[in-house]
Design a protein around this motif. Structure first.
Motif, mmCIF file in Angstrom:
data_model
loop_
_atom_site.group_PDB
_atom_site.id
_atom_site.type_symbol
_atom_site.label_atom_id
_atom_site.label_comp_id
_atom_site.label_asym_id
_atom_site.label_seq_id
_atom_site.Cartn_x
_atom_site.Cartn_y
_atom_site.Cartn_z
ATOM 1 N N ASP A 185 -18.438 -20.296 30.651
ATOM 2 C CA ASP A 185 -19.652 -21.133 30.312
ATOM 3 C C ASP A 185 -19.295 -22.289 29.062
ATOM 4 O O ASP A 185 -19.872 -23.200 29.208
ATOM 5 C CB ASP A 185 -20.751 -20.405 29.778
ATOM 6 N N ASN A 186 -18.560 -21.906 28.317
ATOM 7 C CA ASN A 186 -18.243 -22.629 26.867
ATOM 8 C C ASN A 186 -16.970 -23.622 26.962
ATOM 9 O O ASN A 186 -17.202 -24.603 26.695
ATOM 10 C CB ASN A 186 -18.037 -21.723 25.595
ATOM 11 N N ALA A 187 -16.017 -22.946 27.721
ATOM 12 C CA ALA A 187 -14.796 -23.736 27.640
ATOM 13 C C ALA A 187 -14.382 -24.346 29.183
ATOM 14 O O ALA A 187 -13.518 -25.234 29.481
ATOM 15 C CB ALA A 187 -13.702 -23.000 27.168
ATOM 16 N N GLY A 188 -15.277 -23.793 30.240
ATOM 17 C CA GLY A 188 -15.056 -24.214 31.548
ATOM 18 C C GLY A 188 -13.531 -23.770 32.068
ATOM 19 O O GLY A 188 -13.153 -24.163 33.090
ATOM 20 N N ILE A 189 -13.171 -22.594 31.477
ATOM 21 C CA ILE A 189 -11.854 -21.986 31.937
ATOM 22 C C ILE A 189 -12.208 -20.703 32.752
ATOM 23 O O ILE A 189 -12.982 -19.980 32.296
ATOM 24 C CB ILE A 189 -10.865 -21.653 30.902
ATOM 25 N N GLU A 190 -11.612 -20.623 33.858
ATOM 26 C CA GLU A 190 -12.041 -19.486 34.742
ATOM 27 C C GLU A 190 -10.780 -18.550 34.644
ATOM 28 O O GLU A 190 -9.602 -18.660 34.795
ATOM 29 C CB GLU A 190 -12.212 -19.864 36.161
ATOM 30 N N ALA A 281 -13.635 -13.723 23.221
ATOM 31 C CA ALA A 281 -13.693 -14.875 24.039
ATOM 32 C C ALA A 281 -13.148 -16.222 23.180
ATOM 33 O O ALA A 281 -12.344 -16.983 23.644
ATOM 34 C CB ALA A 281 -15.132 -15.330 24.122
ATOM 35 N N ASP A 282 -13.445 -16.190 21.722
ATOM 36 C CA ASP A 282 -12.811 -17.267 21.007
ATOM 37 C C ASP A 282 -11.061 -17.243 20.971
ATOM 38 O O ASP A 282 -10.674 -18.116 20.934
ATOM 39 C CB ASP A 282 -13.196 -17.106 19.671
ATOM 40 N N GLY A 283 -10.689 -15.990 20.780
ATOM 41 C CA GLY A 283 -9.254 -15.789 20.773
ATOM 42 C C GLY A 283 -8.595 -15.935 21.983
ATOM 43 O O GLY A 283 -7.332 -16.794 22.092
ATOM 44 N N ILE A 284 -9.173 -15.869 23.117
ATOM 45 C CA ILE A 284 -8.589 -16.117 24.225
ATOM 46 C C ILE A 284 -8.464 -17.802 24.645
ATOM 47 O O ILE A 284 -7.653 -18.318 25.125
ATOM 48 C CB ILE A 284 -9.208 -15.403 25.800
ATOM 49 N N GLU A 287 -5.962 -19.198 22.591
ATOM 50 C CA GLU A 287 -4.486 -19.000 23.144
ATOM 51 C C GLU A 287 -4.401 -20.192 24.297
ATOM 52 O O GLU A 287 -3.322 -20.490 24.433
ATOM 53 C CB GLU A 287 -4.468 -17.561 23.541
ATOM 54 N N ILE A 288 -5.220 -20.313 25.084
ATOM 55 C CA ILE A 288 -5.173 -21.162 26.222
ATOM 56 C C ILE A 288 -4.885 -22.458 25.751
ATOM 57 O O ILE A 288 -4.255 -23.104 26.482
ATOM 58 C CB ILE A 288 -6.265 -20.767 27.238
ATOM 59 N N LYS A 289 -5.617 -22.976 24.963
ATOM 60 C CA LYS A 289 -5.442 -24.363 24.690
ATOM 61 C C LYS A 289 -4.334 -24.619 23.901
ATOM 62 O O LYS A 289 -3.760 -25.818 24.043
ATOM 63 C CB LYS A 289 -6.748 -24.646 23.546
ATOM 64 N N GLN A 290 -3.833 -23.465 23.155
ATOM 65 C CA GLN A 290 -2.522 -23.667 22.512
ATOM 66 C C GLN A 290 -1.446 -23.710 23.367
ATOM 67 O O GLN A 290 -0.490 -24.667 23.365
ATOM 68 C CB GLN A 290 -2.238 -22.816 21.488
ATOM 69 N N TYR A 291 -1.555 -22.859 24.503
ATOM 70 C CA TYR A 291 -0.732 -22.908 25.829
ATOM 71 C C TYR A 291 -0.577 -24.278 26.489
ATOM 72 O O TYR A 291 0.697 -24.510 26.943
ATOM 73 C CB TYR A 291 -0.916 -21.753 26.377
ATOM 74 N N LYS A 292 -1.441 -24.732 26.486
ATOM 75 C CA LYS A 292 -1.537 -26.134 27.580
ATOM 76 C C LYS A 292 -0.876 -27.102 26.511
ATOM 77 O O LYS A 292 -0.603 -28.251 27.266
ATOM 78 C CB LYS A 292 -2.829 -26.206 27.750
ATOM 79 N N LYS A 293 -0.885 -27.124 25.230
ATOM 80 C CA LYS A 293 -0.396 -28.348 24.483
ATOM 81 C C LYS A 293 1.409 -28.413 24.796
ATOM 82 O O LYS A 293 1.645 -27.627 25.017
ATOM 83 C CB LYS A 293 -0.559 -28.043 23.081
#
Length: 293
Positions: A185-190, A281-284, A287-293
């Motif tokens: 809902d918040n980040a659009g990540i499934e 939720a915030d931690g995941i 981590e996903i946003k940092q991983y994508k950089k």
């Protein structure tokens, strides 16, 4: 590799010290028995010498000396049997305590190894990956064989537990389900939520199917035979062990950890029981946003 080495060294050293302790106990028992036997032999020799000296006395003393000899024999038996039994009991108690401490130490070391491995993960193209995760071959809650390759291209959150868990597993799965929905809902990540059983004896395909649908419509339940579960648990550094057992009713003590796996099924980070829905939720998401950089 450092994690695997640490676990192997821990197991080896624990077995070594346990064996050394048992050896000392056995040696102590042997020495004690020898000393006791020597004392008994000396007493018997003195008793024989006394008999030879008094054989010249009147036959009227034979009855009393025979009674004394009989009492001495009985006293010797009680003295010999009592201390050895108590020593054996103390050794048994000490050995049992050692075994309990050994398993507790292994469990704590398991969790610490997971924590250390997680901290060693670095982000970026030259990243070094922690030794957590790997190939597996299990059965999903629809009865189909699946491997880690079936999850490629998707972010996955994996939790190990068992369907007969009275409280911790339901609480953690509810938390996992709520966090997965919040992230979408918040980040659009499934994210694909996955439950892997550590109770192959009771968690059949049907049992797992009924269990996972109570928490989230997209929660995937996986099970398998004892060897398959042991293999995947070892790959993910998951501790699990059956505890008290009465007939077919028992519990399984296990690691309470969620594993975030990348779209290439590489380990990213683990999240422990201390996280609530928001922090999870915030931690995941972080981590996903940092991983994508």
């Amino acid at each position: 590799m450092q994690t695997v080495g640490a676990i192997s060294f821990s197991v080896f050293s624990s077995i070594f010290f346990f064996g050394f302790f048992f050896y000392l106990g056995a040696q102590s028992l042997t020495i004690y028995q020898r000393c006791l036997f020597s004392t008994t032999t000396t007493a018997s020799a003195n008793q024989g010498e006394s008999k030879s000296k008094t054989s010249e006395n009147a036959n009227s003393d034979e009855g009393s000396k025979s009674g004394e000899s009989h009492e001495s024999s009985n006293a010797g038996k009680s003295v010999r049997g009592g201390p050895v039994s108590w020593l054996s009991f103390l050794l048994l108690v000490a050995t049992g305590a050692g075994i309990i401490l050994y398993y507790d130490k292994e469990k704590r070391q398991h969790i610490q190894d997971i924590f250390n491995a997680s901290k060693e993960v670095k982000q970026g193209p030259s990243a070094g990956l922690a030794a957590i995760g790997g190939p597996f071959n299990l059965i999903n809650h629809d009865g189909k064989r699946v491997t880690e390759k079936d999850f490629l291209g998707k972010w996955t959150l994996i939790y190990f537990g068992f369907t007969h868990c009275p409280d911790i597993c339901p609480d953690e799965l509810q938390k996992l389900a709520a966090a997965v929905d919040k992230i979408k809902d918040n980040a659009g990540i499934e994210i694909v939520p996955v439950f892997i059983s550590v109770d192959p004896e009771r968690d059949t395909v049907e049992q797992v199917r009924e269990y996972v649908k109570e928490f989230h419509p997209r929660l995937i339940g996986l099970t398998g035979n004892s060897d398959e579960i042991h293999s995947v648990a070892r790959a993910y550094r998951v501790y699990y062990m059956k505890t008290t057992e009465e007939d077919s009713d028992y519990l399984v003590d296990h690691s309470i950890v969620m594993y975030l796996m990348s779209p290439t099924m590489d380990f990213v980070k683990f999240f422990g029981k201390n996280n609530d829905v928001d922090s999870l939720a915030d931690g995941i998401t972080k981590e996903i946003k940092q991983y994508k950089k």
